[in-house]
Each structure stands twice: as C-alpha cells, then as structure tokens.
Design an enzyme around this catalytic site. Structure first.
Site, PDB file in Angstrom:
ATOM      1  N   TYR A 271     -16.060  15.587 -16.516  1.00  0.00           N
ATOM      2  CA  TYR A 271     -16.229  13.813 -16.366  1.00  0.00           C
ATOM      3  C   TYR A 271     -17.048  14.153 -15.599  1.00  0.00           C
ATOM      4  CZ  TYR A 271     -15.727   9.132 -15.815  1.00  0.00           C
ATOM      5  OH  TYR A 271     -16.402   7.911 -15.160  1.00  0.00           O
TER       6      TYR A 271
ATOM      7  N   ASP B 181      -7.706  17.314 -16.311  1.00  0.00           N
ATOM      8  CA  ASP B 181      -7.802  16.053 -16.939  1.00  0.00           C
ATOM      9  C   ASP B 181      -7.325  16.001 -18.121  1.00  0.00           C
ATOM     10  OD1 ASP B 181      -9.173  13.227 -17.890  1.00  0.00           O
ATOM     11  OD2 ASP B 181     -10.945  13.984 -16.064  1.00  0.00           O
TER      12      ASP B 181
ATOM     13  N   ARG C  50       0.531  -1.199   0.400  1.00  0.00           N
ATOM     14  CA  ARG C  50      -0.106   0.424  -0.387  1.00  0.00           C
ATOM     15  C   ARG C  50       1.130   1.473   0.428  1.00  0.00           C
ATOM     16  NH1 ARG C  50      -2.086   2.511   3.882  1.00  0.00           N
ATOM     17  NH2 ARG C  50      -2.539   1.165   5.525  1.00  0.00           N
TER      18      ARG C  50
ATOM     19  N   LYS D  71      -7.632   4.284 -20.103  1.00  0.00           N
ATOM     20  CA  LYS D  71      -8.221   4.672 -21.252  1.00  0.00           C
ATOM     21  C   LYS D  71      -7.006   4.236 -22.257  1.00  0.00           C
ATOM     22  CE  LYS D  71     -11.934   5.833 -19.502  1.00  0.00           C
ATOM     23  NZ  LYS D  71     -12.794   7.003 -19.155  1.00  0.00           N
TER      24      LYS D  71
END
Ligand SMILES: *Cc1c(COP(=O)(O)O)cnc(C)c1O
Length: 392
Positions: A111, A183, A58, A208
């Site tokens: 978005y 973004d 982590r 993407k």
C-alpha cells in the site's frame, strides 16, 4: 439530600440518571471523553490495575472495546486494537516495535501509504527499510538480516492480486525471531486468517471490508496480548485511537461481514469469469481463476478469493479511459470493500507518477483497471461492463 441548583447548573446536570435498569439490546455509543468515579479509593484501584472502570476515552472506551472484541473473534486473536485509520494502526504498530538502527523488510508491492511512511517518515528516526520483490518473498529465508526486526507484506497484493505464501514467510520469521506482519485488508479475515497461518500480527484498514459501507475510516491490529501491549501504550501516547461514533458504525457493519464477503466473493467470481471470456479484455487477474499465477496457493491459504478484480485492455490507456468514463453503475472512486462497486485506474492512483520501469516491475500497465466488486446484482455489473466495453 441534593442541593438546589440554578438554571445554568441544571442545564448541565439534569440529564444525569441511574442507568442500572436500562438494558439496551445493542451496545450504546458512549459519546464521552471521560468517566466518573465515586470516590478516591476507586481511582486508586484503577491506577493499580484492580478495576474494570474506564478513565478517559483516549485510554479506552466501552463502545470501542466492544468492537475490539468482535475483531479479535474474527481473527481468532487473543486481542485486537482499533485505530482512527489503517495508517494509524500501521504507524502505531511500527513505532511501538521498532527503534533506531532496526530494519524492516517490506514487500515492494505494498500500500502506498505504508511505503511512504517507511521511506519518508520512519527513516528520519533511523528505521531503515529494505524492499523485497514477490520473487524474493517466495524464498524468504535469505531476506532476513542481522538488523531485521519486522517483515511486512500483503497478500493478495494491489492491484494485480498476486499472492505470497503467508505460512512460509511466517515460518522464516519465526525461525529468526523476527515479527511477521500481514496487511490483510484485501482478503479480510473471512477469506484469510493470517494468525492461523503463523504470522505474529495482522493489520487491516477497517475502512474497507470490515465496515463495508464506505462511511467510516478506521484501522485494526490483532495478535497476542503480549505483542499488543506496547502498541496499546503507543496508541495512548500518539492518540491514534478511534472515536466511539465511527467505532459503533464499524461494529454494526461487522455483524454482516460473513454474508457480505460471501456475496463479494460470488459477485467477483462472476465478473472475473465474464471478463476472462471476453475477447475485448486482454488479461484478467483474479485469484479464483485457474489462469492466476498463484491460484493453487490462493486455494490452499484462502477460504474465498475476495472481491477485488483487475483487468487489462491490452495496455492501452485510451481504451481504459473510455471504459472508465462510460461506466454507469460502477463508480469512479478510490478505496474498496464497500457495498457499492468502485473502479480505479492504477496508473492514476497507486502507480501515479511511476516510470515505465517501475510499472514493469509492479506488473502494472497503462490499460489496467482495478475493480472493487460490490453487492449489486452481478448481472447488472456484467451489463454495465459489457456496455462500457462496447465503446472502449
Ligand atoms: C486503504 C488501505 C490502507 C490504509 O488504510 P486507511 O484506513 O485508508 O488509513 C492500508 N492497506 C491497504 C491494503 C489498504 O487498502
């Protein structure tokens, strides 16, 4: 001398071996949650920041760190961080850099997940959002108020691929000591490098184009080490880091990003030109067409126009539905940026449930279709569209 061990112990430990002579060509998937120390001194050195060792996945994992280096190089950034999704990257970044009473100025063409994160979730922690239209972002100096800490926007926007002057927004933010964050998912760094245009941080959904094969969910943020430090701490506390296995797949996808994006760009230009020349299509939105309202701006700030194309069948939902239903190669699916061409109807996805007034403001119609142009032969894509248009 090693002690003799019973079966249950051997099953757990027999596979351990000295790997110092094993030199793989590609970085292994370090599928481990934790890392081994030889002695207490090594732990002390790690805690004091005097060690290149790893402690716990982590906090950091070599497979993930390797891909973060690829991403930093791609963006021309000092450093990049990887997350379990684009939304994890966005949420962790905003939580790390904002506190109660702060304001975010966010583009209204944004978005949907980002919009709901700000409007429905972060607002409960006293973080207020003011939404700005594209016209307002074109003159960003007046947008920044006393409490503004972050300006968050996209270029090109979804679904109509309008462009924002990234350098101008960045300069306005820098003049007021406000963080400018882009973004950059739609363009990818192959077509647009926001950090070189002056923004502080650039975020992407790695789901993407970066991965490019529609088989990984991930997200990334890149920028200076100083700005990423609080985000890395927040990632550790929120647990929004990516797992080694999807990180490995992403790292493999990234190796072919330049040639994939070159082909996405060329295929999208071919499809956009076919649609623009066809009388059955009322409007085509693609930054690489001269008819695009920000074609000159796109040509100045981008090195390629991307793989996303939007087009309109006269605002007519039934025609758009018929075309959508009849495509054979192009698949009906959300998301974008993969090798497969995908199509969506914005009124059923990003603009679902919006009023006519909201649709007008977003420049979206009921007859609109958004195409993520994949890496198939462009002639097959054109023929698929041509066939479906005959029945639309
Ligand atoms: C998909 C997407 C996101 C969110 O990314 P996830 O990986 O789905 O969390 C954010 N911004 C844009 C522009 C996107 O297309």
């Amino acid at each position: 001398m090693s002690i003799s061990r019973r079966a249950a112990t051997e099953l757990i430990h027999a596979a351990e071996m000295d790997l110092s002579e094993v030199v793989p060509l590609t970085p292994p998937i370090y599928e481990t949650s934790t890392f081994v120390f030889e002695n207490a001194k090594q732990v002390v050195a790690f805690n004091a920041g005097r060690s290149a060792k790893y402690l716990y996945s982590r906090y950091g994992n070599p497979t993930v760190v390797g891909v973060e280096r690829q991403l930093a190089a791609l963006d021309g950034a000092e450093k990049a961080l990887l997350f379990s999704s684009g939304m994890a990257a966005t949420a962790t970044t905003l939580v790390a850099h904002l506190k109660a009473g702060d304001e975010v100025v966010c583009a209204s063409a944004i978005y949907g997940g980002t919009l709901h994160l700000l409007n429905d979730l972060l607002v409960r922690f006293g973080i207020v959002t003011r939404f700005a239209s594209l016209d307002e972002l074109a003159g960003p100096e007046g947008l920044i108020g006393e409490r503004t800490r972050v300006v968050w926007f996209e270029s090109p926007t979804n679904p109509t691929l309008r462009c924002v002057d990234v350098g101008r927004v960045a300069a306005a933010c820098r003049a007021r000591g406000v963080l400018a964050i882009v973004d950059n998912t739609f363009a990818s760094p192959m077509n647009q490098r926001p950090l070189s245009l002056g923004v502080h941080l650039t975020m992407q959904s790695a789901t993407k184009y970066l991965n490019g094969h529609s088989d990984v969910t991930g997200g990334t943020i890149a920028g200076s080490s100083a700005l990423l430090e609080p985000i890395e701490t927040a990632r550790r506390l929120l647990g929004t880091v990516i797992d080694p296995h999807p990180a490995y797949a992403l790292g493999r996808g990234l190796k072919t990003l330049p040639i994939r994006i070159a082909r996405h760009n060329a295929n999208a230009q071919a499809v956009a030109e076919f649609l623009a020349a066809d009388r059955r299509v009322s409007q085509v939105y693609y930054p690489g067409l001269r008819s695009h309202p920000e074609h000159a701006l796109a040509a100045a700030q981008m090195s390629g126009f991307g793989g996303m194309v939007c087009f309109d069948l006269g605002g007519d939902y039934s025609r758009a539905e018929r075309l959508y239903d009849r495509l054979q190669i192009i698949k009906r699916a959300a998301s974008l940026g993969g090798v497969e061409s995908l199509i969506s109807m914005p009124v059923l996805t990003s603009q679902w449930g919006h009023s006519d007034e909201q649709l007008r403001e977003a420049g979206v119609t009921h007859g609109m279709l958004r195409l993520s142009v994949g890496l198939e032969d462009p002639q097959d894509l054109v023929e698929d569209l041509d066939r479906a248009l005959q029945e639309a």
